[in-house]
Design a protein around this motif. Structure first.
Motif, PDB file in Angstrom:
ATOM      1  N   GLY A   1      11.711   7.750  -5.802  1.00 35.81           N
ATOM      2  CA  GLY A   1      11.148   9.039  -6.074  1.00 35.81           C
ATOM      3  C   GLY A   1      10.997   9.598  -4.738  1.00 35.81           C
ATOM      4  O   GLY A   1      10.125   8.933  -3.811  1.00 35.81           O
TER       5      GLY A   1
ATOM      6  N   GLY B   1       9.132  12.670  -4.478  1.00 29.65           N
ATOM      7  CA  GLY B   1       8.032  13.753  -4.611  1.00 29.65           C
ATOM      8  C   GLY B   1       6.799  13.704  -3.591  1.00 29.65           C
ATOM      9  O   GLY B   1       7.107  13.074  -2.564  1.00 29.65           O
ATOM     10  N   TYR B   2       5.853  14.202  -4.092  1.00 32.80           N
ATOM     11  CA  TYR B   2       4.568  14.057  -3.013  1.00 32.80           C
ATOM     12  C   TYR B   2       4.395  12.734  -2.475  1.00 32.80           C
ATOM     13  O   TYR B   2       4.182  12.562  -1.249  1.00 32.80           O
ATOM     14  N   ILE B   3       4.122  11.856  -3.262  1.00 32.82           N
ATOM     15  CA  ILE B   3       3.778  10.438  -3.206  1.00 32.82           C
ATOM     16  C   ILE B   3       5.001   9.693  -2.011  1.00 32.82           C
ATOM     17  O   ILE B   3       4.741   9.242  -1.084  1.00 32.82           O
TER      18      ILE B   3
ATOM     19  N   GLU C   1       5.263  11.463   1.679  1.00 34.84           N
ATOM     20  CA  GLU C   1       4.048  11.255   2.353  1.00 34.84           C
ATOM     21  C   GLU C   1       3.974   9.521   2.572  1.00 34.84           C
ATOM     22  O   GLU C   1       3.823   9.533   3.846  1.00 34.84           O
TER      23      GLU C   1
ATOM     24  N   LEU D   1      14.982   7.088  -2.649  1.00 36.62           N
ATOM     25  CA  LEU D   1      15.939   7.453  -3.448  1.00 36.62           C
ATOM     26  C   LEU D   1      15.521   8.252  -4.680  1.00 36.62           C
ATOM     27  O   LEU D   1      14.481   8.170  -5.315  1.00 36.62           O
ATOM     28  N   GLU D   2      15.992   9.458  -4.698  1.00 38.60           N
ATOM     29  CA  GLU D   2      15.494  10.417  -5.630  1.00 38.60           C
ATOM     30  C   GLU D   2      16.411  10.977  -6.688  1.00 38.60           C
ATOM     31  O   GLU D   2      17.741  11.297  -6.404  1.00 38.60           O
ATOM     32  N   ALA D   3      16.254  10.856  -7.680  1.00 45.21           N
ATOM     33  CA  ALA D   3      17.187  11.202  -8.989  1.00 45.21           C
ATOM     34  C   ALA D   3      17.689  12.543  -9.040  1.00 45.21           C
ATOM     35  O   ALA D   3      18.826  12.727  -9.373  1.00 45.21           O
TER      36      ALA D   3
ATOM     37  N   VAL E   1      17.999   5.538 -10.008  1.00 44.59           N
ATOM     38  CA  VAL E   1      17.728   4.152  -9.739  1.00 44.59           C
ATOM     39  C   VAL E   1      17.965   3.678 -11.286  1.00 44.59           C
ATOM     40  O   VAL E   1      17.348   3.755 -12.124  1.00 44.59           O
TER      41      VAL E   1
ATOM     42  N   ALA F   1       7.548   5.516  -6.873  1.00 44.17           N
ATOM     43  CA  ALA F   1       6.778   6.729  -6.524  1.00 44.17           C
ATOM     44  C   ALA F   1       7.261   7.959  -7.570  1.00 44.17           C
ATOM     45  O   ALA F   1       7.947   8.842  -7.033  1.00 44.17           O
TER      46      ALA F   1
ATOM     47  N   GLY G   1       5.877   9.448 -10.312  1.00 45.43           N
ATOM     48  CA  GLY G   1       5.095  10.388 -11.072  1.00 45.43           C
ATOM     49  C   GLY G   1       3.821   9.415 -11.406  1.00 45.43           C
ATOM     50  O   GLY G   1       3.802   8.432 -11.152  1.00 45.43           O
ATOM     51  N   ARG G   2       2.829  10.261 -12.206  1.00 48.76           N
ATOM     52  CA  ARG G   2       1.447   9.660 -12.553  1.00 48.76           C
ATOM     53  C   ARG G   2       1.512  10.147 -14.096  1.00 48.76           C
ATOM     54  O   ARG G   2       2.085  11.062 -14.472  1.00 48.76           O
TER      55      ARG G   2
ATOM     56  N   MET H   1      -1.543  17.831 -11.487  1.00 50.07           N
ATOM     57  CA  MET H   1      -2.431  16.577 -11.194  1.00 50.07           C
ATOM     58  C   MET H   1      -2.686  16.750  -9.630  1.00 50.07           C
ATOM     59  O   MET H   1      -2.528  15.782  -8.769  1.00 50.07           O
TER      60      MET H   1
ATOM     61  N   VAL I   1      -0.239  21.232  -1.811  1.00 52.71           N
ATOM     62  CA  VAL I   1       0.188  20.850  -0.206  1.00 52.71           C
ATOM     63  C   VAL I   1       0.669  19.571  -0.179  1.00 52.71           C
ATOM     64  O   VAL I   1       0.020  18.594  -1.025  1.00 52.71           O
TER      65      VAL I   1
HETATM   66  P1  NAD Z   1       6.172  13.475  -8.452  1.00 51.55           P
HETATM   67  O1  NAD Z   1       6.445  13.958  -9.685  1.00 51.55           O
HETATM   68  O2  NAD Z   1       5.577  14.538  -7.151  1.00 51.55           O
HETATM   69  O3  NAD Z   1       7.680  12.764  -7.977  1.00 51.55           O
HETATM   70  C1  NAD Z   1       8.368  11.724  -8.395  1.00 51.55           C
HETATM   71  C2  NAD Z   1       9.714  11.917  -8.187  1.00 51.55           C
HETATM   72  O4  NAD Z   1      10.263  10.584  -8.723  1.00 51.55           O
HETATM   73  C3  NAD Z   1      10.549  12.941  -9.192  1.00 51.55           C
HETATM   74  O5  NAD Z   1      10.888  13.844  -8.018  1.00 51.55           O
HETATM   75  C4  NAD Z   1      11.510  12.127  -9.910  1.00 51.55           C
HETATM   76  O6  NAD Z   1      12.727  13.066 -10.006  1.00 51.55           O
HETATM   77  C5  NAD Z   1      11.821  10.998  -9.367  1.00 51.55           C
HETATM   78  N1  NAD Z   1      12.118   9.990 -10.074  1.00 51.55           N
HETATM   79  C6  NAD Z   1      11.843   9.587 -11.417  1.00 51.55           C
HETATM   80  N2  NAD Z   1      12.574   8.442 -11.832  1.00 51.55           N
HETATM   81  C7  NAD Z   1      13.242   8.060 -11.024  1.00 51.55           C
HETATM   82  C8  NAD Z   1      14.187   7.123 -10.836  1.00 51.55           C
HETATM   83  N3  NAD Z   1      14.443   6.297 -11.818  1.00 51.55           N
HETATM   84  N4  NAD Z   1      15.065   7.101  -9.530  1.00 51.55           N
HETATM   85  C9  NAD Z   1      15.055   8.089  -8.531  1.00 51.55           C
HETATM   86  N5  NAD Z   1      13.917   8.951  -8.675  1.00 51.55           N
HETATM   87  C10 NAD Z   1      13.160   9.226  -9.832  1.00 51.55           C
HETATM   88  O7  NAD Z   1       5.383  12.174  -8.476  1.00 51.55           O
HETATM   89  P2  NAD Z   1       4.693  11.264  -7.503  1.00 51.55           P
HETATM   90  O8  NAD Z   1       5.090  11.588  -5.972  1.00 51.55           O
HETATM   91  O9  NAD Z   1       4.516   9.753  -7.810  1.00 51.55           O
HETATM   92  O10 NAD Z   1       3.045  11.961  -7.366  1.00 51.55           O
HETATM   93  C11 NAD Z   1       2.392  11.973  -8.558  1.00 51.55           C
HETATM   94  C12 NAD Z   1       1.389  13.135  -8.599  1.00 51.55           C
HETATM   95  O11 NAD Z   1       0.435  12.738  -7.824  1.00 51.55           O
HETATM   96  C13 NAD Z   1       1.920  14.370  -8.569  1.00 51.55           C
HETATM   97  O12 NAD Z   1       1.970  15.074  -9.925  1.00 51.55           O
HETATM   98  C14 NAD Z   1       1.065  14.967  -7.681  1.00 51.55           C
HETATM   99  O13 NAD Z   1       0.381  16.119  -8.343  1.00 51.55           O
HETATM  100  C15 NAD Z   1      -0.020  13.957  -7.348  1.00 51.55           C
HETATM  101  N6  NAD Z   1      -0.242  13.969  -5.617  1.00 51.55           N
HETATM  102  C16 NAD Z   1      -0.474  14.718  -4.995  1.00 51.55           C
HETATM  103  C17 NAD Z   1      -0.501  14.869  -3.787  1.00 51.55           C
HETATM  104  C18 NAD Z   1      -0.822  16.010  -2.739  1.00 51.55           C
HETATM  105  O14 NAD Z   1      -1.372  16.780  -3.233  1.00 51.55           O
HETATM  106  N7  NAD Z   1      -0.602  16.054  -1.588  1.00 51.55           N
HETATM  107  C19 NAD Z   1      -0.146  13.555  -2.853  1.00 51.55           C
HETATM  108  C20 NAD Z   1       0.270  12.254  -3.793  1.00 51.55           C
HETATM  109  C21 NAD Z   1       0.263  12.597  -5.186  1.00 51.55           C
END
Ligand code: NAD
Length: 479
Positions: A188, A190-192, A195, A210-212, A245, A276, A278-279, A325, A356
């Protein structure tokens, strides 16, 4: 402990503690229940944000950034640091100290405002009825005029990769590593993912994300996301897009991850992986069958615009009711729910919630993106200025990125802004204020901005909406 309260708030993360404090300020007898325990089994306030999310990750992002700069940038300032070495234990201890100060601070605020902190687990049994299992002591039944659920969210699990606290970690585990893995895989981007991937990459790990999805950060403006991808790759993060994945094989000393990339099946071996993806809403053991609270098809608690659940007298706020979230969205909802309980008519401005990503450079945005405006058929003008044209950014040695402001083509009202660069987490707030006051880009252009500051890039971007920046050629003259 009283058995009856005006309001019981379930969850002491940003949404719940803000709700409890505001309710108490408004004169309601308030209890806040939370079951969070730290690594040593001690009850702790603040939820994921303070204990295992925003705050500890920002502490490690800061420390790792300094480590990286000491190795790569200090010499250009004429600062010689000799042999650089990492003391991860001290870095982790510093982080833990910040967490403990802040979670303790919530306890202090509860005391000062008269909120009763009930450490343990709550289950909503019906209107006004909560079953409470304290972390220490006998279970008891509590009653309240109103209940506010702020139970938050938890990391989404991947069935193919069960967490084991060692090789396969979630975001909480990824913040607690006591040694830097040579090879870290993050599922994943994404945000996490970006970071935490940045933290461990700066500390020396080979990090692969690794991002789907085929697009990087689809939630962000395309210009911001593309610049981010370029910058993160140049920092050494290996970001594989279109990589879903499909299986994870955990051995005694390494983890093999197999993923689908187009028509190809690929695999890569890591020392540790972080999930990472999602949540999801945290509702396990929260709602008794008797409570009849409706969830949506993704498991979030269904609420009306004023946070009412399907059960009279029960409200819900924060991550448990859905996206975005974000802690600051939850805080606003918590305060609004408390005010509503005392007959006020609060309002949460969802349109101006900033987002952010705390990478380096940071990414931040608020309001509509160009894609939103195009999809809505709204004519707009755009002004974009790079940080390379900003003296303060040059002095900082941090001039990647830009600020882009979008304004209505006819009224000039600011409709959104998208930024990547130094401290944009702070700069975006100027646009939030502007949008709240329904300012025009001309208003920002006519506001005095201190010199030399990064905020001048916001000023110049507003001028650029009207093709008249001072410190950057206007589009037609750029040749
Ligand atoms: P996210 O939704 O931002 O990213 C998760 C990513 O994982 C997505 O891009 C998705 O396509 C990918 N994914 C899912 N299944 C997969 C697979 N089998 N193989 C490869 N990729 C796959 O979720 P997150 O990064 O886990 O964060 C969770 C929540 O926490 C977010 O909704 C965010 O709002 C919050 N958060 C915010 C901050 C911030 O504000 N800076 C920081 C951390 C978390």
């Amino acid at each position: 402990m009283s058995d009856h309260y005006d309001v019981i708030v379930i969850g002491a993360g940003p949404a719940g503690y803000s709700c409890a404090i505001r309710a108490a300020q408004l004169g309601l007898s308030t209890a806040c229940v939370d079951k969070w325990q730290d690594g040593e089994g001690k009850s702790s306030l603040g939820g994921t944000c303070l204990n295992a999310g925003c705050i500890p990750s920002k502490a490690l992002l800061e420390s790792s950034e300094l480590f990286e700069l000491a190795g790569s940038e200090f010499a250009s300032h004429g600062i010689q640091v000799g042999q650089l070495s990492l003391d991860l234990a001290t870095m982790q201890k510093r982080k833990a100290g910040i967490v403990s100060e802040l979670t303790g601070g919530i306890g202090g605020l509860f005391k000062a405002n008269g909120v009763a902190w009930l450490a343990g687990e709550a289950e909503v049994q019906g209107t006004g009825r909560v079953h409470f299992e304290p972390s220490n002591g006998e279970a008891t039944d509590l009653t309240a005029d109103n209940i506010v659920i702020a139970a938050g969210s938890e990391p989404t699990k991947l069935d193919i990769a069960p967490l084991d606290g060692d090789r396969v970690l979630d975001s909480r585990g990824a913040l607690e590593m006591t040694e830097v893995p040579d090879r870290l895989g993050v599922i994943g981007a994404g945000y996490i993912g970006v970071e935490l991937g940045s933290v461990w990459s700066r500390l020396g790990a080979d990090v692969t994300l690794l991002e789907a999805l085929d697009d990087f950060m689809p939630i962000a403006d395309r210009g911001v996301a593309n610049e981010g991808l370029k910058q993160f790759k140049s920092q050494g993060l290996d970001i594989q897009l279109g990589a879903r994945v499909t299986s994870v094989d955990v051995g005694s000393s390494e983890v093999e991850v197999t993923y689908q990339s187009g028509n190809e099946t690929k695999s890569q071996t890591f020392d540790r992986i972080v999930i990472a993806v999602g949540r999801r809403p945290h509702t396990a053991n929260l709602l008794a069958d008797s409570a009849q609270i409706t969830l949506d098809d993704r498991g979030f608690i269904d609420v009306s615009d004023d946070f009412r659940t399907s059960l009279p007298g029960v409200y819900a706020v924060g991550d448990v009711i859905g996206s975005p979230m974000l802690a600051h969205k939850g805080m606003e909802e918590g305060v609004a729910a408390a005010e509503q309980l005392t007959g006020q008519l609060p309002h949460v401005s969802y349109r101006t919630i900033p987002s952010v990503v705390y990478t380096e450079p940071e990414m931040a945005w608020v309001g509509d993106s160009e894609a939103d405006l195009k999809a809505g058929g709204i004519a707009y003008r755009s002004g974009q200025i790079p940080f390379a044209a900003n003296g303060r950014a040059k002095a900082l040695g941090n001039q990647a990125g830009f600020v882009k402001i979008l304004a209505h083509a006819e009224t000039d009202e600011v409709l959104g802004a998208h930024m990547i660069g130094p401290n944009v987490s702070e700069l975006v707030q100027e646009i939030v204020v502007a949008m709240e006051y329904r300012a025009a880009s001309e208003d920002i252009a006519r506001i005095v901005h201190g010199h030399p500051t990064l905020g001048e890039t916001v000023h110049e971007a507003a001028l650029a909406v009207d093709d008249r920046p001072i410190h950057f050629p206007p589009p037609k003259k750029r040749g």
